[in-house]
Design an enzyme around this catalytic site. Structure first.
Site, PDB file in Angstrom:
ATOM      1  N   HIS A   9       0.817  -1.215   0.000  1.00 14.09           N
ATOM      2  CA  HIS A   9       0.000   0.000   0.000  1.00 14.09           C
ATOM      3  C   HIS A   9       0.854   1.270   0.000  1.00 14.09           C
ATOM      4  CE1 HIS A   9      -3.631  -2.470   1.647  1.00 14.09           C
ATOM      5  NE2 HIS A   9      -3.512  -2.548   0.338  1.00 14.09           N
ATOM      6  N   HIS A  52      -8.031  -7.382  -8.426  1.00 16.28           N
ATOM      7  CA  HIS A  52      -8.425  -8.237  -7.292  1.00 16.28           C
ATOM      8  C   HIS A  52      -8.560  -7.308  -6.087  1.00 16.28           C
ATOM      9  CE1 HIS A  52      -6.609 -11.027 -10.133  1.00 16.28           C
ATOM     10  NE2 HIS A  52      -7.169 -12.038  -9.503  1.00 16.28           N
ATOM     11  N   SER A 109      -6.820  -1.475  -0.900  1.00 19.47           N
ATOM     12  CA  SER A 109      -6.291  -0.809  -2.098  1.00 19.47           C
ATOM     13  C   SER A 109      -7.342   0.070  -2.785  1.00 19.47           C
ATOM     14  CB  SER A 109      -5.693  -1.825  -3.071  1.00 19.47           C
ATOM     15  OG  SER A 109      -6.608  -2.846  -3.385  1.00 19.47           O
ATOM     16  N   GLU A 127     -13.745  -7.726  -8.537  1.00 15.31           N
ATOM     17  CA  GLU A 127     -13.773  -8.569  -7.331  1.00 15.31           C
ATOM     18  C   GLU A 127     -14.815  -9.663  -7.543  1.00 15.31           C
ATOM     19  OE1 GLU A 127     -11.996  -8.899  -4.312  1.00 15.31           O
ATOM     20  OE2 GLU A 127     -13.358 -10.590  -4.194  1.00 15.31           O
ATOM     21  N   ASP A 140     -14.146 -11.707 -13.082  1.00 13.07           N
ATOM     22  CA  ASP A 140     -12.820 -12.290 -12.912  1.00 13.07           C
ATOM     23  C   ASP A 140     -11.732 -11.250 -13.256  1.00 13.07           C
ATOM     24  OD1 ASP A 140     -11.098 -14.798 -12.722  1.00 13.07           O
ATOM     25  OD2 ASP A 140     -10.539 -13.974 -14.659  1.00 13.07           O
ATOM     26  N   GLY A 141     -10.792 -11.082 -12.341  1.00 12.20           N
ATOM     27  CA  GLY A 141      -9.761 -10.059 -12.523  1.00 12.20           C
ATOM     28  C   GLY A 141      -8.901 -10.303 -13.752  1.00 12.20           C
ATOM     29  N   ASP A 158      -3.323  -8.156  -7.616  1.00 14.81           N
ATOM     30  CA  ASP A 158      -3.057  -8.613  -6.245  1.00 14.81           C
ATOM     31  C   ASP A 158      -3.900  -9.857  -5.930  1.00 14.81           C
ATOM     32  OD1 ASP A 158      -2.263  -8.645  -3.588  1.00 14.81           O
ATOM     33  OD2 ASP A 158      -3.659  -7.069  -2.977  1.00 14.81           O
TER      34      ASP A 158
HETATM   35  N1  SAM Z   1      -6.004  -5.648  -3.283  1.00 19.64           N
HETATM   36  C1  SAM Z   1      -6.536  -5.750  -1.927  1.00 19.64           C
HETATM   37  C2  SAM Z   1      -5.799  -4.783  -1.039  1.00 19.64           C
HETATM   38  O1  SAM Z   1      -4.592  -4.566  -1.242  1.00 19.64           O
HETATM   39  O2  SAM Z   1      -6.418  -4.191  -0.139  1.00 19.64           O
HETATM   40  C3  SAM Z   1      -6.451  -7.172  -1.404  1.00 19.64           C
HETATM   41  C4  SAM Z   1      -6.941  -8.214  -2.344  1.00 19.64           C
HETATM   42  S1  SAM Z   1      -6.900  -9.848  -1.742  1.00 19.64           S
HETATM   43  C5  SAM Z   1      -5.207 -10.206  -1.633  1.00 19.64           C
HETATM   44  C6  SAM Z   1      -7.393 -10.751  -3.145  1.00 19.64           C
HETATM   45  C7  SAM Z   1      -8.858 -10.581  -3.520  1.00 19.64           C
HETATM   46  O3  SAM Z   1      -9.072 -11.199  -4.791  1.00 19.64           O
HETATM   47  C8  SAM Z   1      -9.854 -11.254  -2.576  1.00 19.64           C
HETATM   48  O4  SAM Z   1     -10.784 -10.296  -2.130  1.00 19.64           O
HETATM   49  C9  SAM Z   1     -10.554 -12.318  -3.431  1.00 19.64           C
HETATM   50  O5  SAM Z   1     -11.936 -12.453  -3.133  1.00 19.64           O
HETATM   51  C10 SAM Z   1     -10.375 -11.757  -4.814  1.00 19.64           C
HETATM   52  N2  SAM Z   1     -10.375 -12.740  -5.906  1.00 19.64           N
HETATM   53  C11 SAM Z   1      -9.966 -14.041  -5.893  1.00 19.64           C
HETATM   54  N3  SAM Z   1      -9.995 -14.551  -7.137  1.00 19.64           N
HETATM   55  C12 SAM Z   1     -10.422 -13.537  -7.957  1.00 19.64           C
HETATM   56  C13 SAM Z   1     -10.602 -13.432  -9.367  1.00 19.64           C
HETATM   57  N4  SAM Z   1     -10.365 -14.466 -10.177  1.00 19.64           N
HETATM   58  N5  SAM Z   1     -11.017 -12.252  -9.867  1.00 19.64           N
HETATM   59  C14 SAM Z   1     -11.247 -11.180  -9.051  1.00 19.64           C
HETATM   60  N6  SAM Z   1     -11.081 -11.227  -7.712  1.00 19.64           N
HETATM   61  C15 SAM Z   1     -10.665 -12.390  -7.175  1.00 19.64           C
END
Ligand code: SAM
Length: 281
Positions: free
Chosen positions: A19, A42, A100, A118, A143-144, A164
């Site tokens: 961050h 993500h 983030s 997300e 999907d990210g 992420d």
């Molecule tokens: N970026 C955030 C932060 O720094 O505050 C933290 C993100 S966390 C490490 C990863 C996130 O990705 C989770 O909330 C999870 O639900 C989401 N996630 C998992 N697979 C995903 C996908 N294929 N596409 C989008 N989001 C996904």
């Protein structure tokens, strides 16, 4: 499979590392008048409550953001993050911690945009609620990896992509290398910030090798750890791979990382490294 919830880990040493760099980069983008776009593939929740049962269950934040405020001699490079943190706490309470999405949003100017991806229903709901009346932010329950393919390059042709993923599955390392390579081909001038864990198994190494071999552009690798890198269980360190890093990010990280290590790993078990995997021409 969506079992990962960031609420257990919010504010830990890896979040502070990621961050602080995220805030620095978004701040750097504001140096030019032209609007920019941040894509957070993500996104997680907008923000977190460090007094929640989840955060208290692991207590990870105590060795992350919990240590930060007591550390003397903060370098200039961490100022954007500290200011953001203070403003977020002033609005949401002393034990609130920005994810983030809130960090990126907090640094946008009128005319800049934030796009969030997300998949987890609860995290997505939290984002939708937080940004409900904000026309600078778009929230996608998508999907990210797909978003990277669908939305780049952004209309602004300036900006940052934060990638992420939770790395719940080993395939995510390869998915990250491939998705970033393809994204950088479609939008070669974008800044890309990829986070990865440093685990004893060293799974990130093949990912970095694959990315480096694809020659996507200047590539800076910044890692810090708070436990010896061969500690068998748990997250030993935090890695960031930055494609097309903004001017002076190398210098900022050279000041930031050793200070973070002293602050977050006061027992002496920590360390950091910073190198150009592909030099800036
Ligand atoms: N970026 C955030 C932060 O720094 O505050 C933290 C993100 S966390 C490490 C990863 C996130 O990705 C989770 O909330 C999870 O639900 C989401 N996630 C998992 N697979 C995903 C996908 N294929 N596409 C989008 N989001 C996904």
């Amino acid at each position: 499979m969506l079992s990962y919830r960031h609420g257990f880990h919010a504010g830990n040493f890896a979040d502070v590392h990621k961050h602080a760099v995220l805030a620095w980069i978004v701040q750097a983008l504001t140096a030019k008048a032209k609007p920019f776009c941040v894509l957070d593939t993500h996104a997680g929740d907008a923000g977190y409550d460090l007094a929640s049962q989840w955060a208290e269950k692991t207590g990870e934040w105590r060795e992350g953001v919990g240590r930060l405020m007591g550390c003397p001699g903060a370098p200039e490079a961490i100022a954007p993050f500290l200011q953001l943190l203070e403003a977020f706490r002033a609005s949401h309470g002393e034990r609130a911690y920005p994810g983030s999405p809130a960090i990126a949003r907090g640094l946008l100017r009128p005319g800049d945009r934030l796009v969030l991806g997300e998949l987890h229903p609860a995290a997505w709901e939290s984002l939708r609620g937080f940004f409900a009346r904000d026309d600078q932010v778009a929230v996608h329950r998508r999907d990210g990896w797909e978003l990277l393919g669908a939305l780049l390059p952004p209309a602004e042709r300036r900006g940052l992509v934060l990638v992420d993923p939770p790395y719940e599955r080993d395939e995510e390392y390869q998915a990250a290398a491939r998705a970033l390579t393809a994204a950088a081909r479609r939008w070669p001038s974008g800044v890309y910030l990829l986070w990865y864990p440093l685990l004893a198994a060293g799974r990130h190494q093949a990912m970095l090798r694959e990315l480096e071999a694809a020659r996507p552009g200047p590539m800076l690798v910044a890692e810090l750890w708070t436990a010896p890198l061969d500690t068998p269980a748990g997250l030993n360190g935090s890695g960031l791979c930055i494609l097309n890093p903004p001017w002076r990010l190398h210098e900022a990280l050279a000041n930031l990382q050793p200070w973070l290590v002293d602050c977050l790993a006061p027992g002496g078990a920590g360390g950091s490294r910073l190198h150009w995997a592909i030099p800036d021409a």
